[in-house]
Design a protein around this motif. Structure first.
Motif, PDB file in Angstrom:
ATOM      1  N   ASP A   5      71.553  -0.008 -35.554  1.00  0.00           N
ATOM      2  CA  ASP A   5      72.758   0.625 -36.093  1.00  0.00           C
ATOM      3  C   ASP A   5      73.953  -0.277 -35.812  1.00  0.00           C
ATOM      4  O   ASP A   5      74.471  -0.321 -34.702  1.00  0.00           O
ATOM      5  CB  ASP A   5      72.963   1.999 -35.454  1.00  0.00           C
ATOM      6  CG  ASP A   5      74.042   2.813 -36.161  1.00  0.00           C
ATOM      7  OD1 ASP A   5      74.935   2.193 -36.768  1.00  0.00           O
ATOM      8  OD2 ASP A   5      73.996   4.054 -36.084  1.00  0.00           O
ATOM      9  N   TYR A   6      74.388  -1.020 -36.822  1.00  0.00           N
ATOM     10  CA  TYR A   6      75.498  -1.948 -36.644  1.00  0.00           C
ATOM     11  C   TYR A   6      76.802  -1.207 -36.341  1.00  0.00           C
ATOM     12  O   TYR A   6      77.677  -1.736 -35.646  1.00  0.00           O
ATOM     13  CB  TYR A   6      75.677  -2.807 -37.892  1.00  0.00           C
ATOM     14  CG  TYR A   6      74.573  -3.835 -38.088  1.00  0.00           C
ATOM     15  CD1 TYR A   6      73.943  -4.432 -36.997  1.00  0.00           C
ATOM     16  CD2 TYR A   6      74.172  -4.219 -39.361  1.00  0.00           C
ATOM     17  CE1 TYR A   6      72.941  -5.377 -37.169  1.00  0.00           C
ATOM     18  CE2 TYR A   6      73.173  -5.171 -39.546  1.00  0.00           C
ATOM     19  CZ  TYR A   6      72.559  -5.739 -38.446  1.00  0.00           C
ATOM     20  OH  TYR A   6      71.570  -6.671 -38.620  1.00  0.00           O
ATOM     21  N   TYR A   7      76.937  -0.005 -36.879  1.00  0.00           N
ATOM     22  CA  TYR A   7      78.143   0.779 -36.589  1.00  0.00           C
ATOM     23  C   TYR A   7      78.195   1.137 -35.106  1.00  0.00           C
ATOM     24  O   TYR A   7      79.248   1.057 -34.460  1.00  0.00           O
ATOM     25  CB  TYR A   7      78.167   2.048 -37.444  1.00  0.00           C
ATOM     26  CG  TYR A   7      78.362   1.795 -38.909  1.00  0.00           C
ATOM     27  CD1 TYR A   7      79.634   1.560 -39.429  1.00  0.00           C
ATOM     28  CD2 TYR A   7      77.278   1.786 -39.784  1.00  0.00           C
ATOM     29  CE1 TYR A   7      79.817   1.323 -40.781  1.00  0.00           C
ATOM     30  CE2 TYR A   7      77.452   1.543 -41.136  1.00  0.00           C
ATOM     31  CZ  TYR A   7      78.720   1.307 -41.632  1.00  0.00           C
ATOM     32  OH  TYR A   7      78.910   1.073 -42.974  1.00  0.00           O
ATOM     33  N   LYS A  67      75.186  -2.812 -49.190  1.00  0.00           N
ATOM     34  CA  LYS A  67      73.730  -2.930 -49.222  1.00  0.00           C
ATOM     35  C   LYS A  67      73.107  -2.375 -47.951  1.00  0.00           C
ATOM     36  O   LYS A  67      72.072  -1.705 -47.989  1.00  0.00           O
ATOM     37  CB  LYS A  67      73.330  -4.398 -49.409  1.00  0.00           C
ATOM     38  CG  LYS A  67      73.690  -4.958 -50.773  1.00  0.00           C
ATOM     39  CD  LYS A  67      73.269  -6.418 -50.875  1.00  0.00           C
ATOM     40  CE  LYS A  67      73.623  -6.993 -52.247  1.00  0.00           C
ATOM     41  NZ  LYS A  67      73.241  -8.434 -52.353  1.00  0.00           N
ATOM     42  N   TYR A  68      73.739  -2.655 -46.817  1.00  0.00           N
ATOM     43  CA  TYR A  68      73.225  -2.163 -45.537  1.00  0.00           C
ATOM     44  C   TYR A  68      73.264  -0.635 -45.493  1.00  0.00           C
ATOM     45  O   TYR A  68      72.315   0.006 -45.018  1.00  0.00           O
ATOM     46  CB  TYR A  68      74.052  -2.744 -44.389  1.00  0.00           C
ATOM     47  CG  TYR A  68      73.747  -2.129 -43.040  1.00  0.00           C
ATOM     48  CD1 TYR A  68      72.597  -2.471 -42.336  1.00  0.00           C
ATOM     49  CD2 TYR A  68      74.616  -1.198 -42.465  1.00  0.00           C
ATOM     50  CE1 TYR A  68      72.328  -1.904 -41.107  1.00  0.00           C
ATOM     51  CE2 TYR A  68      74.349  -0.625 -41.241  1.00  0.00           C
ATOM     52  CZ  TYR A  68      73.188  -0.984 -40.559  1.00  0.00           C
ATOM     53  OH  TYR A  68      72.912  -0.411 -39.340  1.00  0.00           O
ATOM     54  N   GLN A  70      72.918   1.342 -47.909  1.00  0.00           N
ATOM     55  CA  GLN A  70      71.891   1.885 -48.803  1.00  0.00           C
ATOM     56  C   GLN A  70      70.481   1.577 -48.319  1.00  0.00           C
ATOM     57  O   GLN A  70      69.592   2.430 -48.393  1.00  0.00           O
ATOM     58  CB  GLN A  70      72.071   1.308 -50.209  1.00  0.00           C
ATOM     59  CG  GLN A  70      73.396   1.674 -50.882  1.00  0.00           C
ATOM     60  CD  GLN A  70      73.532   1.031 -52.249  1.00  0.00           C
ATOM     61  OE1 GLN A  70      72.585   0.952 -53.010  1.00  0.00           O
ATOM     62  NE2 GLN A  70      74.723   0.557 -52.562  1.00  0.00           N
ATOM     63  N   LEU A  71      70.265   0.366 -47.790  1.00  0.00           N
ATOM     64  CA  LEU A  71      68.909  -0.099 -47.505  1.00  0.00           C
ATOM     65  C   LEU A  71      68.613  -0.292 -46.028  1.00  0.00           C
ATOM     66  O   LEU A  71      67.472  -0.554 -45.666  1.00  0.00           O
ATOM     67  CB  LEU A  71      68.660  -1.429 -48.246  1.00  0.00           C
ATOM     68  CG  LEU A  71      68.888  -1.400 -49.763  1.00  0.00           C
ATOM     69  CD1 LEU A  71      68.746  -2.792 -50.323  1.00  0.00           C
ATOM     70  CD2 LEU A  71      67.922  -0.440 -50.425  1.00  0.00           C
ATOM     71  N   GLY A  72      69.618  -0.164 -45.168  1.00  0.00           N
ATOM     72  CA  GLY A  72      69.384  -0.395 -43.747  1.00  0.00           C
ATOM     73  C   GLY A  72      69.058  -1.844 -43.473  1.00  0.00           C
ATOM     74  O   GLY A  72      69.644  -2.760 -44.067  1.00  0.00           O
ATOM     75  N   MET A  73      68.081  -2.092 -42.596  1.00  0.00           N
ATOM     76  CA  MET A  73      67.750  -3.461 -42.205  1.00  0.00           C
ATOM     77  C   MET A  73      67.082  -4.240 -43.337  1.00  0.00           C
ATOM     78  O   MET A  73      66.914  -5.451 -43.245  1.00  0.00           O
ATOM     79  CB  MET A  73      66.838  -3.455 -40.980  1.00  0.00           C
ATOM     80  CG  MET A  73      67.472  -2.812 -39.752  1.00  0.00           C
ATOM     81  SD  MET A  73      69.081  -3.522 -39.313  1.00  0.00           S
ATOM     82  CE  MET A  73      68.590  -5.159 -38.782  1.00  0.00           C
TER      83      MET A  73
END
Length: 343
Positions: A5-7, A67-68, A70-73
């Motif tokens: 989770d980049y957030y 994109k992240y 919507q698609l995650g990693m």
């Protein structure tokens, strides 16, 4: 590839603005830069620093962030994430694969410092960083300021005590002096400059408005201009006024005879006194609305609401008590007559 989770990595919400993402990155990158740690702490800082830059490379780019989300990693093909941790702006091609060995030479503090202040740096043969140009703009600063109802409406001059990030004047942002790590900034290249500024808040600003004060942010370096100060205005509630958005509410105390018979009284508002007509048979708990007597808003003014409370005078004269007794007898007689009629 495991989901990260980049957030959460940057400590921000999924609705964070680009400005909030950049601020979070700056704060964490300063805190976890490997050059500021030693021993076991350095290795932990390296891993954390890589992850922080990875998160910023994705979330700091609107297209990659979309994109992240919507698609995650799987936001891009393959298991490799392509980014340059020392160059978040993406000016140079670089490929980083999760789990690869960390090369500290790729993470010089000069690169980090240039990403923070927007300045190019080079590394000398002895490993010290030198600025290619000594001119750059100071950082913009955000600050909250709480104002009273009267200050928002009528304006005020305030004296603010600010702590601003500035380039270290001892090492000129290079982190090192002839004695080693710069004693003034502790090797960060940045110092906190505390100063006092006088700010004139114009009349008629609304809660939530932002006031931009040019040149009152962080100092520029060389011939670079100073940054700006962004003041976010808030309203302070007090015993006199209850604030709801741009509307205000306060209590209006009436004597029993005023409530029963009606009256014309002078009422204080933040915009000055007004003459108010009290209608007969006014009850406790009623709210009277005074239009356009509240706080400023984007267009026009809010309203002021007066909540009625009926009170008894503390020191009644003998004549006044006699009148109340007569009123009590009259009310009792009327009540008995009404009960007899019903029976």
């Amino acid at each position: 590839m495991n989901y990260i989770d980049y957030y959460e990595t940057l400590g921000i919400s999924k609705t964070a603005s680009e400005k909030e993402i950049k601020q979070a990155y700056r704060k964490l990158a300063r805190q976890h830069h490997p050059d500021l740690h030693q021993g076991d702490a350095k290795a932990k800082a390296e891993e954390k620093f890589k992850l922080i830059n990875e998160a910023y490379e994705v979330l700091g780019d609107p297209e990659k962030r979309s994109k992240y989300d919507q698609l995650g990693m799987n936001w891009q093909a393959g298991d490799n994430i392509h980014f340059d941790p020392t160059n978040p702006a993406g000016n140079q091609p670089y490929t980083y694969q999760r789990g690869a060995d960390f090369d500290n030479s790729n993470f010089g503090f000069s690169d980090f410092f240039s990403s923070i202040f927007g300045q190019d740096f080079t590394r000398s043969e002895h490993g010290s960083s030198q600025a290619r140009s000594a001119n750059y703009k100071g950082e913009d600063v955000d600050a909250n300021i709480s104002l009273t109802v009267n200050e928002l409406i009528h304006g005020v001059e305030k004296e603010l005590y600010l702590s601003l990030p500035n380039v270290c004047t001892t090492c000129h942002g290079q982190r090192f002096s002839q004695q080693g790590i710069c004693p003034s900034c502790g090797g960060t290249g940045v110092i906190e400059d505390t100063r006092t500024v006088k700010v004139k808040i114009p009349a008629g600003l609304y809660p939530g408005a932002t006031l931009r004060l040019k040149g009152l942010g962080g100092k520029g370096y060389g011939t670079g201009s100073a940054g700006d100060l962004h003041l976010h205005l808030q309203v302070t509630e007090n015993a006199s006024w209850q604030v709801t958005g741009s509307d205000l509410e306060t209590e209006l105390i009436l004597y029993p005879e005023q409530a029963v018979l009606g009256d014309s009284i002078k009422v204080s508002t933040p915009h000055g006194p007004v003459q108010l007509k009290i209608q007969p048979n006014t009850h406790t708990g009623q709210r009277l609305r005074l239009k356009n007597k509240g706080l400023p808003k984007k267009q026009g003014l809010g309203d002021l609401y007066l909540k009625i409370r009926i009170d008894i005078p503390q020191n009644l004269s003998a004549a006044a008590k006699e009148l109340y007794q007569q009123l009590h007898k009259l009310n009792t007689t009327d009540q008995e007559a009404l009960e007899t009629k019903i029976a």
